[in-house]
Scaffold this active site. Structure first.
Site, PDB file in Angstrom:
ATOM      1  N   LYS A   1       0.872  -1.169   0.000  1.00 44.92           N
ATOM      2  CA  LYS A   1       0.000   0.000   0.000  1.00 44.92           C
ATOM      3  C   LYS A   1       0.916   1.227   0.000  1.00 44.92           C
ATOM      4  O   LYS A   1       1.455   1.621   1.040  1.00 44.92           O
ATOM      5  CB  LYS A   1      -0.896  -0.046   1.241  1.00 44.92           C
TER       6      LYS A   1
ATOM      7  N   GLU B   1       8.298  15.578  16.796  1.00 42.81           N
ATOM      8  CA  GLU B   1       8.982  15.381  15.529  1.00 42.81           C
ATOM      9  C   GLU B   1       8.451  16.410  14.532  1.00 42.81           C
ATOM     10  O   GLU B   1       7.256  16.453  14.259  1.00 42.81           O
ATOM     11  CB  GLU B   1       8.700  13.971  15.013  1.00 42.81           C
TER      12      GLU B   1
ATOM     13  N   CYS C   1      12.970   9.853   9.035  1.00 44.55           N
ATOM     14  CA  CYS C   1      12.684   9.405  10.412  1.00 44.55           C
ATOM     15  C   CYS C   1      13.923   9.395  11.289  1.00 44.55           C
ATOM     16  O   CYS C   1      13.826   9.593  12.484  1.00 44.55           O
ATOM     17  CB  CYS C   1      11.965   8.063  10.410  1.00 44.55           C
TER      18      CYS C   1
ATOM     19  N   GLU D   1       7.713   0.866  12.023  1.00 46.08           N
ATOM     20  CA  GLU D   1       8.908   1.719  12.037  1.00 46.08           C
ATOM     21  C   GLU D   1       8.377   3.141  11.946  1.00 46.08           C
ATOM     22  O   GLU D   1       7.738   3.515  10.966  1.00 46.08           O
ATOM     23  CB  GLU D   1       9.802   1.364  10.849  1.00 46.08           C
TER      24      GLU D   1
HETATM   25  P1  ADP Z   1       2.151  11.041   7.173  1.00 39.54           P
HETATM   26  O1  ADP Z   1       1.375  11.686   8.302  1.00 39.54           O
HETATM   27  O2  ADP Z   1       3.538  11.501   7.066  1.00 39.54           O
HETATM   28  O3  ADP Z   1       1.437  11.005   5.854  1.00 39.54           O
HETATM   29  P2  ADP Z   1       1.276   8.434   7.901  1.00 39.54           P
HETATM   30  O4  ADP Z   1       1.811   7.653   9.030  1.00 39.54           O
HETATM   31  O5  ADP Z   1      -0.129   8.959   8.059  1.00 39.54           O
HETATM   32  O6  ADP Z   1       2.324   9.556   7.617  1.00 39.54           O
HETATM   33  O7  ADP Z   1       1.329   7.604   6.553  1.00 39.54           O
HETATM   34  C1  ADP Z   1       2.112   6.453   6.355  1.00 39.54           C
HETATM   35  C2  ADP Z   1       1.301   5.439   5.579  1.00 39.54           C
HETATM   36  O8  ADP Z   1       0.209   5.036   6.392  1.00 39.54           O
HETATM   37  C3  ADP Z   1       0.685   5.964   4.289  1.00 39.54           C
HETATM   38  O9  ADP Z   1       0.756   4.956   3.300  1.00 39.54           O
HETATM   39  C4  ADP Z   1      -0.751   6.241   4.687  1.00 39.54           C
HETATM   40  O10 ADP Z   1      -1.643   6.195   3.615  1.00 39.54           O
HETATM   41  C5  ADP Z   1      -0.993   5.107   5.651  1.00 39.54           C
HETATM   42  N1  ADP Z   1      -2.130   5.328   6.569  1.00 39.54           N
HETATM   43  C6  ADP Z   1      -2.728   6.487   6.926  1.00 39.54           C
HETATM   44  N2  ADP Z   1      -3.750   6.274   7.776  1.00 39.54           N
HETATM   45  C7  ADP Z   1      -3.807   4.938   7.976  1.00 39.54           C
HETATM   46  C8  ADP Z   1      -4.650   4.080   8.773  1.00 39.54           C
HETATM   47  N3  ADP Z   1      -5.630   4.550   9.512  1.00 39.54           N
HETATM   48  N4  ADP Z   1      -4.399   2.752   8.740  1.00 39.54           N
HETATM   49  C9  ADP Z   1      -3.392   2.245   8.005  1.00 39.54           C
HETATM   50  N5  ADP Z   1      -2.581   2.998   7.241  1.00 39.54           N
HETATM   51  C10 ADP Z   1      -2.785   4.327   7.207  1.00 39.54           C
END
Ligand code: ADP
Length: 475
Positions: free
Chosen positions: A155, A366, A267, A231
């Protein structure tokens, strides 16, 4: 979804968003494929050979992959060409070459027993990827997950699907049976959530923010208790002991990388610089001079060191954190204000803050931007207390010519990765896993990564069961 490039807000394409129902269909298809044995039934050496071809095809298309990540994430093309793409290729190559070197343990119990443990794949597994190192993070997960025989669903982050989609196409070209690896672009709270909750998925690996990692873990806990590895974020310290300037050129160059690679949207970014008070002034002076020499601008220009930050929301958050720190008394040594570069992009130059009051949130949260704080310390105990005073525990650097002292500090740091006299997590043999709220479950890179994607089975063979005493075992 319309994809806009961070450099100037231009629309560069559209991504078809996968629905939750489609995630379920893909998972089911992947499960059928797994059970057919078309991939899991190959020997490790055969799978490794296919993955080696994948590495070669990635090398063939390296420039295209670099362009995808640079344009989608606004990363300087130079970083993608010289760091991200080569690192991704190396990681696929390493896992491909490593998989047939893996052995399992045999227990020496006695003449009448043969007991061994072996590793088996989970079946269908998933990986949720971040936008800041799209291809490199995909490769850390694709390599071991496929090498051990799983079917993998990727994903990609919303903004950065293209290198992941191309990686899947290259895997198929290399000979991975169609559907064994698939990419489902879409929203995190739809696709990511559906994958985290699907009970047919045996393991999930996530790279991203701590807040989202928590959601993945919760969804796994509320469904099938799938294996989860996370991570997540960091607030890493760069600790300069009083003799650190003996390495002055290497020190400053590494500090700059630690602070400003990918505009600090990294990170392991060394966003908290802790300096022995004796050398505070010359360090700040040299570091600021080097930061000011960095080129901020169009990420497609090979000379650019810092591109835009990824989005308006990110720029607003970073600038407001700087304003808040300054209002509380912090001093801007350089940067701090947005630059006019390409219209439609948000460009923040390297920013160095000193005199930040000790309770300011900028020292703990962060920022994910090109902003570092510098704090002096008067003793090693104080440096360690400052470094460990964080909810995160991803990485740290320690600089000293005296290895006894540097190692002594390293051993007291509550982080998963310490670099002494460098900033780097090293090569593929080095496990990567954060402590505290930076990491959970498993590790990436090295042979340990295979464990994250496979489960152990112990087998006890009683020889000559009709003769001799029966060994008792616990249940
Ligand atoms: P950022 O805030 O930097 O975009 P995220 O941690 O939200 O970082 O995003 C990292 C990944 O997690 C992306 O692929 C995002 O689409 C996905 N993501 C966001 N929300 C969810 C969720 N509720 N469950 C699983 N994956 C998610």
């Amino acid at each position: 979804m319309l994809n806009r490039r961070p450099a100037d807000g231009f629309t560069i394409g559209t991504t078809r968003m996968t629905s939750a129902a489609e995630v379920a269909e893909h998972t089911e298809q992947a499960q059928v494929l797994y059970e057919s044995g078309v991939w899991s039934g190959l020997s490790p050496r055969e799978r490794g050979a296919v993955l080696l071809r994948l590495a070669a095809l990635m090398a063939r298309d390296a420039e295209m992959l670099a362009q995808f990540d640079s344009e989608d994430a606004g990363k300087p093309i130079q970083e993608c060409r010289e760091n991200d793409v080569p690192a991704a290729i190396e990681s696929i190559r390493w896992f491909a070459e490593g998989i047939d070197k893996r052995t399992s343990a045999v227990s020496g119990i006695g003449a009448d027993v043969l007991s061994f443990s072996e590793w088996e794949p989970f079946g269908v597994v998933a990986a949720i990827l971040p936008w800041n190192y799209p291809l490199a993070m995909a490769a850390w997960k694709v390599g071991p997950a496929l090498a051990v025989g799983n079917c993998l669903i990727l994903k990609p982050a919303e903004m950065t699907p293209r290198s992941t989609m191309h990686l899947v196409a290259l895997a198929e070209e290399a000979g991975v049976p169609v559907g064994v690896i698939r990419a489902l672009p879409g929203r995190g709270d739809v696709v990511g959530e559906a994958l985290s909750r699907d009970s047919r998925i045996g393991a999930i690996s996530f790279t991203g923010s701590t807040a989202t990692g928590r959601k993945v873990l919760t969804a796994a806990a509320e469904s099938n208790l799938k294996r989860v590895s996370l991570e997540m974020g960091g607030k890493s310290a760069q600790i300069l002991l009083d003799d650190a300037l003996e390495y002055s050129d290497a020190l400053i160059a590494n500090m700059i990388d630690a602070a400003f690679l990918t505009s600090g949207q990294n990170c392991t970014a060394g966003s908290r610089i802790l300096v022995a008070r004796e050398i505070l002034e010359p360090v700040v002076e040299r570091f600021v001079r080097a930061a000011e020499a960095l080129v901020v601008g169009d990420p497609s220009d090979h000379a650019t060191d810092l591109g835009p930050v990824v989005s308006d929301a990110a720029a607003d958050r970073i600038l407001s954190a700087i304003r808040e720190a300054v209002a509380a008394g912090a001093r801007i040594e350089t940067g701090g204000h947005e630059l006019d570069r390409l219209p439609g992009g948000r460009y923040i130059p390297p920013t160095v803050l000193t005199d930040v009051p000790k309770d300011e949130s900028i020292l703990r949260t962060e920022l994910f931007g090109p902003v570092v704080t510098v704090q002096p310390f008067d003793s090693i105990d104080e440096a360690i207390a400052l470094a460990n005073g964080s909810d995160f525990g991803l990485a740290a650097s320690v600089w000293s010519k005296n290895i006894d002292r540097a190692l002594g500090v390293a051993r007291r740091l509550h982080v998963g990765l310490v670099s002494i006299n460098s900033y780097s997590e090293g090569d593929m043999t080095v496990p990567f896993a954060g402590w505290k709220q930076s990491g959970f479950g498993g590790a990436e890179k090295s042979f340990v990564a295979f464990e994250q994607w496979s489960r152990r089975k112990s087998v006890w063979v009683q020889l000559h069961p009709e003769s001799g005493d029966r060994l008792t075992t616990h249940d």
